[in-house]
Scaffold this motif. Structure first.
Motif, PDB file in Angstrom:
ATOM      1  N   VAL A  65       0.830  -1.205   0.000  1.00  0.00           N
ATOM      2  CA  VAL A  65       0.000   0.000   0.000  1.00  0.00           C
ATOM      3  C   VAL A  65       0.870   1.263   0.000  1.00  0.00           C
ATOM      4  O   VAL A  65       1.705   1.456   0.881  1.00  0.00           O
ATOM      5  CB  VAL A  65      -0.935   0.021   1.222  1.00  0.00           C
ATOM      6  N   GLY A  66       0.673   2.106  -0.996  1.00  0.00           N
ATOM      7  CA  GLY A  66       1.364   3.386  -1.046  1.00  0.00           C
ATOM      8  C   GLY A  66       2.819   3.323  -1.435  1.00  0.00           C
ATOM      9  O   GLY A  66       3.538   4.325  -1.306  1.00  0.00           O
ATOM     10  N   ALA A  67       3.311   2.174  -1.898  1.00  0.00           N
ATOM     11  CA  ALA A  67       4.708   2.094  -2.323  1.00  0.00           C
ATOM     12  C   ALA A  67       4.965   3.164  -3.374  1.00  0.00           C
ATOM     13  O   ALA A  67       4.219   3.301  -4.343  1.00  0.00           O
ATOM     14  CB  ALA A  67       5.026   0.709  -2.878  1.00  0.00           C
ATOM     15  N   GLY A  68       6.021   3.942  -3.170  1.00  0.00           N
ATOM     16  CA  GLY A  68       6.315   5.055  -4.057  1.00  0.00           C
ATOM     17  C   GLY A  68       5.908   6.400  -3.487  1.00  0.00           C
ATOM     18  O   GLY A  68       6.371   7.442  -3.953  1.00  0.00           O
ATOM     19  N   ALA A  69       5.054   6.400  -2.449  1.00  0.00           N
ATOM     20  CA  ALA A  69       4.583   7.662  -1.872  1.00  0.00           C
ATOM     21  C   ALA A  69       5.672   8.336  -1.042  1.00  0.00           C
ATOM     22  O   ALA A  69       5.800   9.555  -1.048  1.00  0.00           O
ATOM     23  CB  ALA A  69       3.339   7.426  -1.014  1.00  0.00           C
ATOM     24  N   ILE A  97      -1.442   0.175 -10.095  1.00  0.00           N
ATOM     25  CA  ILE A  97      -0.320   0.169 -11.024  1.00  0.00           C
ATOM     26  C   ILE A  97       0.869   0.954 -10.485  1.00  0.00           C
ATOM     27  O   ILE A  97       2.032   0.570 -10.679  1.00  0.00           O
ATOM     28  CB  ILE A  97      -0.743   0.676 -12.423  1.00  0.00           C
ATOM     29  N   ALA A  98       0.613   2.041  -9.752  1.00  0.00           N
ATOM     30  CA  ALA A  98       1.717   2.832  -9.207  1.00  0.00           C
ATOM     31  C   ALA A  98       2.481   2.044  -8.160  1.00  0.00           C
ATOM     32  O   ALA A  98       3.720   2.061  -8.125  1.00  0.00           O
ATOM     33  CB  ALA A  98       1.181   4.134  -8.613  1.00  0.00           C
ATOM     34  N   GLU A  99       1.762   1.351  -7.298  1.00  0.00           N
ATOM     35  CA  GLU A  99       2.416   0.554  -6.248  1.00  0.00           C
ATOM     36  C   GLU A  99       3.278  -0.549  -6.849  1.00  0.00           C
ATOM     37  O   GLU A  99       4.430  -0.735  -6.454  1.00  0.00           O
ATOM     38  CB  GLU A  99       1.355  -0.029  -5.313  1.00  0.00           C
ATOM     39  N   VAL A 100       2.721  -1.268  -7.792  1.00  0.00           N
ATOM     40  CA  VAL A 100       3.458  -2.370  -8.407  1.00  0.00           C
ATOM     41  C   VAL A 100       4.655  -1.835  -9.193  1.00  0.00           C
ATOM     42  O   VAL A 100       5.769  -2.389  -9.110  1.00  0.00           O
ATOM     43  CB  VAL A 100       2.536  -3.201  -9.316  1.00  0.00           C
ATOM     44  N   ALA A 101       4.465  -0.762  -9.939  1.00  0.00           N
ATOM     45  CA  ALA A 101       5.566  -0.188 -10.709  1.00  0.00           C
ATOM     46  C   ALA A 101       6.708   0.241  -9.801  1.00  0.00           C
ATOM     47  O   ALA A 101       7.885  -0.042 -10.075  1.00  0.00           O
ATOM     48  CB  ALA A 101       5.061   1.000 -11.525  1.00  0.00           C
ATOM     49  N   ASN A 102       6.392   0.912  -8.703  1.00  0.00           N
ATOM     50  CA  ASN A 102       7.436   1.381  -7.801  1.00  0.00           C
ATOM     51  C   ASN A 102       8.157   0.234  -7.103  1.00  0.00           C
ATOM     52  O   ASN A 102       9.350   0.322  -6.798  1.00  0.00           O
ATOM     53  CB  ASN A 102       6.854   2.355  -6.784  1.00  0.00           C
ATOM     54  N   GLY A 157      10.855  -0.827  -9.397  1.00  0.00           N
ATOM     55  CA  GLY A 157      11.797   0.201  -9.812  1.00  0.00           C
ATOM     56  C   GLY A 157      11.386   1.018 -11.014  1.00  0.00           C
ATOM     57  O   GLY A 157      12.200   1.766 -11.567  1.00  0.00           O
ATOM     58  N   GLU A 158      10.133   0.911 -11.418  1.00  0.00           N
ATOM     59  CA  GLU A 158       9.628   1.718 -12.515  1.00  0.00           C
ATOM     60  C   GLU A 158       9.008   3.005 -11.964  1.00  0.00           C
ATOM     61  O   GLU A 158       8.366   2.998 -10.913  1.00  0.00           O
ATOM     62  CB  GLU A 158       8.574   0.948 -13.321  1.00  0.00           C
ATOM     63  N   SER A 159       9.184   4.100 -12.661  1.00  0.00           N
ATOM     64  CA  SER A 159       8.672   5.389 -12.194  1.00  0.00           C
ATOM     65  C   SER A 159       7.181   5.510 -12.490  1.00  0.00           C
ATOM     66  O   SER A 159       6.746   5.321 -13.636  1.00  0.00           O
ATOM     67  CB  SER A 159       9.430   6.530 -12.883  1.00  0.00           C
ATOM     68  N   TRP A 160       6.415   5.794 -11.434  1.00  0.00           N
ATOM     69  CA  TRP A 160       4.969   6.009 -11.606  1.00  0.00           C
ATOM     70  C   TRP A 160       4.486   6.871 -10.448  1.00  0.00           C
ATOM     71  O   TRP A 160       4.747   6.561  -9.290  1.00  0.00           O
ATOM     72  CB  TRP A 160       4.213   4.681 -11.606  1.00  0.00           C
ATOM     73  N   GLN A 161       3.807   7.959 -10.769  1.00  0.00           N
ATOM     74  CA  GLN A 161       3.347   8.870  -9.729  1.00  0.00           C
ATOM     75  C   GLN A 161       2.299   8.209  -8.848  1.00  0.00           C
ATOM     76  O   GLN A 161       1.510   7.383  -9.308  1.00  0.00           O
ATOM     77  CB  GLN A 161       2.754  10.146 -10.350  1.00  0.00           C
ATOM     78  N   ILE A 162       2.315   8.597  -7.570  1.00  0.00           N
ATOM     79  CA  ILE A 162       1.302   8.113  -6.635  1.00  0.00           C
ATOM     80  C   ILE A 162       0.921   9.246  -5.702  1.00  0.00           C
ATOM     81  O   ILE A 162       1.773  10.011  -5.254  1.00  0.00           O
ATOM     82  CB  ILE A 162       1.804   6.878  -5.853  1.00  0.00           C
ATOM     83  N   LYS A 163      -0.363   9.399  -5.453  1.00  0.00           N
ATOM     84  CA  LYS A 163      -0.880  10.436  -4.562  1.00  0.00           C
ATOM     85  C   LYS A 163      -1.473   9.739  -3.351  1.00  0.00           C
ATOM     86  O   LYS A 163      -2.563   9.187  -3.410  1.00  0.00           O
ATOM     87  CB  LYS A 163      -1.943  11.280  -5.273  1.00  0.00           C
ATOM     88  N   ASP A 170      -3.242   6.347  -3.905  1.00  0.00           N
ATOM     89  CA  ASP A 170      -3.926   6.276  -5.187  1.00  0.00           C
ATOM     90  C   ASP A 170      -2.939   6.482  -6.328  1.00  0.00           C
ATOM     91  O   ASP A 170      -2.032   7.324  -6.252  1.00  0.00           O
ATOM     92  CB  ASP A 170      -5.026   7.343  -5.277  1.00  0.00           C
ATOM     93  N   ALA A 171      -3.118   5.727  -7.396  1.00  0.00           N
ATOM     94  CA  ALA A 171      -2.221   5.818  -8.542  1.00  0.00           C
ATOM     95  C   ALA A 171      -2.431   7.128  -9.277  1.00  0.00           C
ATOM     96  O   ALA A 171      -3.554   7.591  -9.471  1.00  0.00           O
ATOM     97  CB  ALA A 171      -2.459   4.642  -9.487  1.00  0.00           C
ATOM     98  N   GLY A 172      -1.308   7.738  -9.702  1.00  0.00           N
ATOM     99  CA  GLY A 172      -1.362   8.934 -10.516  1.00  0.00           C
ATOM    100  C   GLY A 172      -0.930   8.628 -11.937  1.00  0.00           C
ATOM    101  O   GLY A 172      -1.093   7.511 -12.428  1.00  0.00           O
TER     102      GLY A 172
END
Length: 269
Positions: free
Chosen positions: A90-94, A118-123, A126-132, A135-137
């Motif tokens: 949850v929230g990986a990348g935040a 998708i943002a959590e899984v991407a992060n 190691g893939e760049s994906w915005q997350i708010k 929630d996926a951005g």
């Protein structure tokens, strides 16, 4: 017999280390489904509980060092006992801490299913994906490609939820077009889904990779159909009424309804 029917016949014990926001919702959702929830967090018992469970669901929604240690102890005990592990990052990348914790867990625990947006899984890979928040951005890339890449890298089933859901083992991929947008307005919708995935994979044959993949796919279709019917019955009444009816539908949706309403397509990587 469908996986839903097996869950209701076998009442699998699902050990959840989840977050304080969704504990009650998760427990009630599993009970409605027909599974048996067990919420255990203490370092002194998580390994013992994980070893006797039918599936272990690990969730980093409300994160601290104690919880990370609990998750790793439970995950390792599950691995040693052959109990399937579902991880919800949850929230990986935040925040850096949240991302690092997710990576640390994956390093020390063999995950059977990674379930997130998708943002959590991407992060996580190691893939760049915005997350708010959680929630996926915005991001670059294709949901199916990210899911397949994650499955191949982590050697597990990956389930990415969004407008459509994707489930893949890196070779065989299913897309599920069931659900309703209102579910995103209910706190814990994704977290409960991860627990439901745990219940479904708990009744699949651990020696049959394709069966496990199909169990996860059916779990997402079932969950989405419950949301669709709950919305149909509470349209215009607001999210509170929807949430109550959604829990009802987790107990009322039958295997026959899933067969009739499931919108699943398959492809190969």
């Amino acid at each position: 017999m469908t996986f839903l029917a097996k869950v209701r016949a076998q009442h699998p014990l699902i050990h959840n280390i989840t977050n304080m926001v969704v504990t009650n919702f998760t427990a009630n959702g599993l009970l409605a489904l027909g599974a048996s929830p067990f919420m255990a967090y203490a370092h002194e018992e998580v390994a013992d509980v994980a070893a006797i469970a039918n599936a272990v669901v690990l969730n980093i929604g409300t994160l601290d060092p104690y919880t990370v240690e609990s998750i790793q102890r439970a995950g390792r005990a599950a691995n040693e006992s052959g109990v399937p592990v579902v991880f919800d990052p949850v929230g990986a990348g935040a925040t850096p801490y949240r991302t690092q914790s997710a990576l640390q867990i994956i390093e020390h625990v063999q995950v059977d299913v990674l379930r997130g947006n998708i943002a959590e899984v991407a992060n996580v890979i190691g893939e760049s994906w915005q997350i708010k928040g959680v929630d996926a951005g915005a991001g670059e890339g294709n949901m199916i490609q990210i899911a397949e890449q994650a499955a191949q890298k982590l050697k597990c089933i990956v389930a990415i939820t969004g407008e459509k859901d994707v489930v893949t083992d890196g070779q065989n991929t299913y897309t599920i077009a069931n659900s309703h947008q209102i579910l995103t307005q209910v706190t814990g919708g994704g977290c409960l889904l991860s627990a439901v995935v745990g219940a479904f994979i708990a009744v699949a044959d651990p020696a049959q990779a394709q069966e496990r993949l199909e169990a996860v796919t059916e779990a997402l279709a079932f969950y989405g159909i419950a949301a669709e019917i709950a919305y149909e019955q509470t349209a215009g009444q607001g999210t509170g009424s929807f949430q109550m009816q959604f829990i009802n539908q987790l107990s009322l949706v039958t295997p026959e309804i899933v067969t009739a309403r499931a919108q699943i397509t398959s492809s190969k990587a």
